[in-house]
Design an enzyme around this catalytic site. Structure first.
Site, PDB file in Angstrom:
ATOM      1  N   ASP A 311       0.877  -1.144   0.000  1.00  0.00           N
ATOM      2  CA  ASP A 311       0.000   0.000   0.000  1.00  0.00           C
ATOM      3  C   ASP A 311       0.938   1.223   0.000  1.00  0.00           C
ATOM      4  O   ASP A 311       2.077   1.109   0.429  1.00  0.00           O
ATOM      5  CB  ASP A 311      -0.833  -0.076   1.284  1.00  0.00           C
ATOM      6  CG  ASP A 311      -1.741   1.109   1.456  1.00  0.00           C
ATOM      7  OD1 ASP A 311      -2.418   1.450   0.490  1.00  0.00           O
ATOM      8  OD2 ASP A 311      -1.773   1.671   2.564  1.00  0.00           O
ATOM      9  N   ASP A 503      -0.872  -0.595   5.962  1.00  0.00           N
ATOM     10  CA  ASP A 503      -0.794   0.072   7.261  1.00  0.00           C
ATOM     11  C   ASP A 503      -2.067  -0.138   8.057  1.00  0.00           C
ATOM     12  O   ASP A 503      -2.176   0.266   9.187  1.00  0.00           O
ATOM     13  CB  ASP A 503      -0.531   1.569   7.092  1.00  0.00           C
ATOM     14  CG  ASP A 503      -1.728   2.280   6.496  1.00  0.00           C
ATOM     15  OD1 ASP A 503      -2.465   1.647   5.728  1.00  0.00           O
ATOM     16  OD2 ASP A 503      -1.926   3.468   6.795  1.00  0.00           O
ATOM     17  N   ASP A 507      -7.287  -1.682   4.620  1.00  0.00           N
ATOM     18  CA  ASP A 507      -6.509  -2.738   3.991  1.00  0.00           C
ATOM     19  C   ASP A 507      -6.937  -4.154   4.344  1.00  0.00           C
ATOM     20  O   ASP A 507      -6.415  -5.111   3.778  1.00  0.00           O
ATOM     21  CB  ASP A 507      -5.022  -2.587   4.357  1.00  0.00           C
ATOM     22  CG  ASP A 507      -4.410  -1.392   3.684  1.00  0.00           C
ATOM     23  OD1 ASP A 507      -4.897  -1.033   2.606  1.00  0.00           O
ATOM     24  OD2 ASP A 507      -3.458  -0.834   4.231  1.00  0.00           O
TER      25      ASP A 507
HETATM   26  P1  ADP Z   1      -4.019   4.406  -0.353  1.00  0.00           P
HETATM   27  O1  ADP Z   1      -4.145   3.265  -1.322  1.00  0.00           O
HETATM   28  O2  ADP Z   1      -2.926   5.352  -0.769  1.00  0.00           O
HETATM   29  O3  ADP Z   1      -3.892   3.976   1.056  1.00  0.00           O
HETATM   30  P2  ADP Z   1      -6.866   4.975  -0.020  1.00  0.00           P
HETATM   31  O4  ADP Z   1      -7.412   3.784  -0.713  1.00  0.00           O
HETATM   32  O5  ADP Z   1      -6.969   5.024   1.453  1.00  0.00           O
HETATM   33  O6  ADP Z   1      -5.361   5.281  -0.477  1.00  0.00           O
HETATM   34  O7  ADP Z   1      -7.569   6.272  -0.629  1.00  0.00           O
HETATM   35  C1  ADP Z   1      -7.517   6.525  -2.009  1.00  0.00           C
HETATM   36  C2  ADP Z   1      -7.741   7.961  -2.337  1.00  0.00           C
HETATM   37  O8  ADP Z   1      -9.067   8.323  -1.980  1.00  0.00           O
HETATM   38  C3  ADP Z   1      -6.844   8.932  -1.622  1.00  0.00           C
HETATM   39  O9  ADP Z   1      -5.635   9.140  -2.294  1.00  0.00           O
HETATM   40  C4  ADP Z   1      -7.711  10.202  -1.610  1.00  0.00           C
HETATM   41  O10 ADP Z   1      -7.568  10.870  -2.813  1.00  0.00           O
HETATM   42  C5  ADP Z   1      -9.109   9.664  -1.518  1.00  0.00           C
HETATM   43  N1  ADP Z   1      -9.629   9.665  -0.141  1.00  0.00           N
HETATM   44  C6  ADP Z   1     -10.000   8.590   0.590  1.00  0.00           C
HETATM   45  N2  ADP Z   1     -10.454   8.965   1.800  1.00  0.00           N
HETATM   46  C7  ADP Z   1     -10.354  10.308   1.852  1.00  0.00           C
HETATM   47  C8  ADP Z   1     -10.661  11.300   2.843  1.00  0.00           C
HETATM   48  N3  ADP Z   1     -11.138  10.972   4.059  1.00  0.00           N
HETATM   49  N4  ADP Z   1     -10.427  12.582   2.538  1.00  0.00           N
HETATM   50  C9  ADP Z   1      -9.907  12.902   1.347  1.00  0.00           C
HETATM   51  N5  ADP Z   1      -9.621  12.045   0.377  1.00  0.00           N
HETATM   52  C10 ADP Z   1      -9.833  10.753   0.608  1.00  0.00           C
HETATM   53 MG    MG Z   2      -4.173   3.087   2.945  1.00  0.00          MG
END
Ligand code: ADP
Ligand code: MG
Length: 641
Positions: A311, A503, A507
């Site tokens: 991730d 993390d 996930d």
């Molecule tokens: P990663 O794979 O990097 O852990 P996530 O799957 O958690 O990312 O989230 C993917 C994308 O969705 C983030 O990069 C962001 O653009 C958007 N996102 C998700 N949750 C939020 C939030 N609470 N506030 C703002 N953007 C969010």
């Molecule tokens: Mg994440």
């Protein structure tokens, strides 16, 4: 002396065997002819019968009894009149159990220590300021406790005293004491330094860090699968070969004694004992390194890992982004955008959300309350603030609600959180997240440990992901993924086993489908550590390399121990088949072989050459990093083995 008595009492068959041996010796010297032979033979047959009964029970329970060889060895030696050899085989069988207990005890030393050290009592502050001792299970969230110098922190809490030092080594493997200030989180099971401190309880005992680790370790100890499998794979062919050699020796020589002489040296104790000892030692050693492996099967998978998927946020990066700038579209100013975004994000646990709230606070902006808050995982959050509909998240998510979203290019590596207010596009908050200091050496270390492909699976936008991947040398980048796409991506990997490191935020599903799911930092969400196979207690990505190395070392040692044991056994069988090994000598030789292979298995408690070389390499790299420009030192810490 007391321990000898205790030993004899606990291992009754060993005691009985020794007594029968003594009696047999006396009878041999001073008794009537054949008295020794009869005494020892009857005893040996009883032991064989008991063993056979256990074997049948095992068979019924579905696991192969590889004691068939031992039973046959006893019976055949008795039949050909080699009763002393039969007695030595009995000693080996019963003594083997004692040896196994000893070796297993040594191997799981650290795991046991972890379980035994669990906090028992807490010192509760009464309203009048006095202190009473209560069992940890009675502590409740919100109350204050006293932690005396050098005592365990009883449950998770926050520090109320000014500052203090804690030793978290039993939790995280981090050997250096850590400094904590007022308001910092404390983990149950960490050891207070020299000063008494006040702590406010934030989790009941059952939900606290230490108790959760204990749970994981219990699970790990109970899992037996690979030991049985490993042994089973070899046990049946070995048994067949042993009987073939013995039968052939009998047939060719025409002497039944040969059959007995071969079987005496064919007892496959290495299979039954050595492999479990090695696995236990491996799990114990990884626990000492702050890596909780939830079972021997996981160690086996770790040793063969071909692909590692990561991730991005919080795993390859620190996951503590900061707001770099705010780009306004038109209408609202940057402060207003930040304040509205923070109003919505204060209800989210996403790392980006925390960063936006922190930035608003830092700029002393008011963060109004929001209502109708709805978070869409991996997309963003919607809510109402002061009567206006506010939507915050990735470009596509915001574009569903408002028009005019401009996906402007940001600085390389930055993540944009877009903001829409009352149906109009307001602008974008650009956040920068630092790549972990240990990320590059982790990727290199994984490759050196046999990993072929590394992947990044992220929900973030493609350009951001590409930029970060290019800087650290990730082979395969998948961006813009929703959690279910991450699951598909891991399922589709062909170079297996595949390890997924996350993390813990969002996930859990992808950790569960990976062959080895690794959750970083026990402080991550509980859901993720439950669906993970490996939990890394310290916020240090390099521990993934340690986990793979320990898996490889453990498997190698287990197979070596089995190889040595069975190899020697095979050689002895051939010598015996040639008629060169009297049964009594053979029986003693087999004892030596067993002891050797069990001691060999205990080597899994220590790092091997490959690991030591890797450790030296990484330590040199870190020293280099400190020398040049005082770059941040990763928390990779390898001193503990
Ligand atoms: P990663 O794979 O990097 O852990 P996530 O799957 O958690 O990312 O989230 C993917 C994308 O969705 C983030 O990069 C962001 O653009 C958007 N996102 C998700 N949750 C939020 C939030 N609470 N506030 C703002 N953007 C969010
Ligand atoms: Mg994440």
């Amino acid at each position: 002396m007391a321990s000898v008595v205790g030993f004899l009492r606990e291992y009754r068959v060993v005691t009985a065997t020794l007594l029968v041996g003594l009696l047999g010796g006396i009878l041999e010297l001073a008794g009537p002819p054949d008295a020794a032979r009869w005494t020892i033979s009857v005893f040996a047959l009883v032991v064989a019968a008991l063993q056979a009964r256990g074997m049948i029970a095992d068979l019924r329970a579905g696991s192969y009894g590889i004691d068939l060889l031992a039973v046959t060895a006893i019976v055949s030696t008795v039949l050909v009149g080699e009763y002393w050899a039969a007695l030595v085989v009995c000693l080996m069988l019963s003594g083997g159990e004692a040896l196994e207990d000893y070796a297993a005890g040594r191997a799981r030393r650290e795991l046991s220590a972890l379980l035994e050290r669990a906090p028992q009592i807490g010192h509760r502050f009464l309203p009048d300021g006095t202190v009473v001792d209560v069992p940890v299970t009675e502590l409740v969230v919100g109350e204050e406790v006293l932690v005396k110098p050098h005592e365990l922190v009883p449950v998770d809490g926050v520090l109320l005293s000014e500052d203090a030092t804690f030793d978290e080594s039993s939790l995280t493997g981090e050997s250096l004491p850590v400094d904590r200030r007022r308001g910092d989180d404390l983990l149950s099971g960490s050891v207070n330094g020299g000063e008494a401190v006040r702590v406010r309880v934030t989790a009941a005992a059952a939900d606290s860090q230490y108790q959760r680790i204990v749970e994981l370790v219990r699970e790990a100890q109970d899992s037996k699968a690979p030991f049985v499998r490993l042994a089973d794979r070899v046990a049946v062919p070995f048994t067949v070969v042993a009987f073939l050699i013995a039968g052939l020796a009998w047939f060719l020589s025409g002497e039944a004694t040969r059959f007995a002489e071969v079987l005496v040296v064919a007892t496959p104790c290495p299979l039954i004992i050595a492999a479990p000892v090695a696995f236990m030692a491996g799990m114990s050693r990884s626990a000492r390194n702050g890596v909780i492996v939830k079972g021997g099967g996981t160690l086996e998978q770790l040793s063969r890992v071909r692909t590692v998927a990561f991730d991005k946020t919080g795993t390859l990066t620190y996951g503590t982004p900061h707001v770099a700038r705010v780009d306004v579209a038109d209408g609202l100013g940057p402060d207003e955008i930040l304040s509205l975004a923070a109003a919505v994000e204060q209800y989210s646990s996403h790392p980006l959300a925390a960063a936006i709230v922190a930035a608003a606070r830092e700029r002393r902006l008011t963060v109004p309350a929001a209502t109708d808050v709805e978070e869409v995982t991996a997309h963003g959050v919607r809510a109402r603030v002061d009567g206006r509909a506010v939507v915050v998240g990735k470009a596509s998510f915001v574009a569903d609600e408002v028009s005019g979203v401009r996906d402007v290019p940001l600085e390389p590596g930055q993540t944009g959180v877009h903001v829409g207010v009352a149906g109009r596009y307001a602008g974008v908050v650009a956040l920068a997240d630092e790549i972990r200091a240990e990320t590059s050496e982790t990727l290199a270390g994984l490759h050196r440990a046999g990993v072929r492909t590394t992947m990044m699976l992220t929900g973030d936008a493609e350009p951001t992901a590409r930029h970060i991947a290019a800087g650290i040398g990730i082979d395969d980048v998948r961006a813009g993924l929703l959690p279910e796409h991450k699951v598909d991506a891991v399922r589709a990997v062909t170079a297996r086993p595949v390890m997924m490191v996350g993390d813990g935020v969002n996930d859990a599903p992808v950790l569960a489908v990976a062959d080895v799911g690794v959750a970083m930092g026990a402080k991550g969400s509980t859901a993720a550590s439950e669906s993970a196979d490996v939990v890394i207690m310290l916020d240090d990505l390099y521990r993934t390399v340690r986990a793979v190395q320990i898996g490889r070392r453990t498997m190698r040692v287990a197979w070596q121990a089995i190889g040595i044991g069975l190899g020697f056994s095979l050689v002895l069988m051939l010598v015996a088949a040639a008629g060169l090994l009297p049964a009594i000598v053979g029986a003693w030789m087999q004892e030596v072989v067993d002891l050797t292979c069990i001691l060999w298995a205990l080597l899994a408690s220590r790092p091997g050459r490959e690991e030591r070389a890797e450790q030296n390499r990484v330590e040199a790299l870190r020293a280099e990093r400190v020398r040049t420009a005082g770059a941040p030192v990763g928390r990779t810490e390898l001193a503990r083995q």
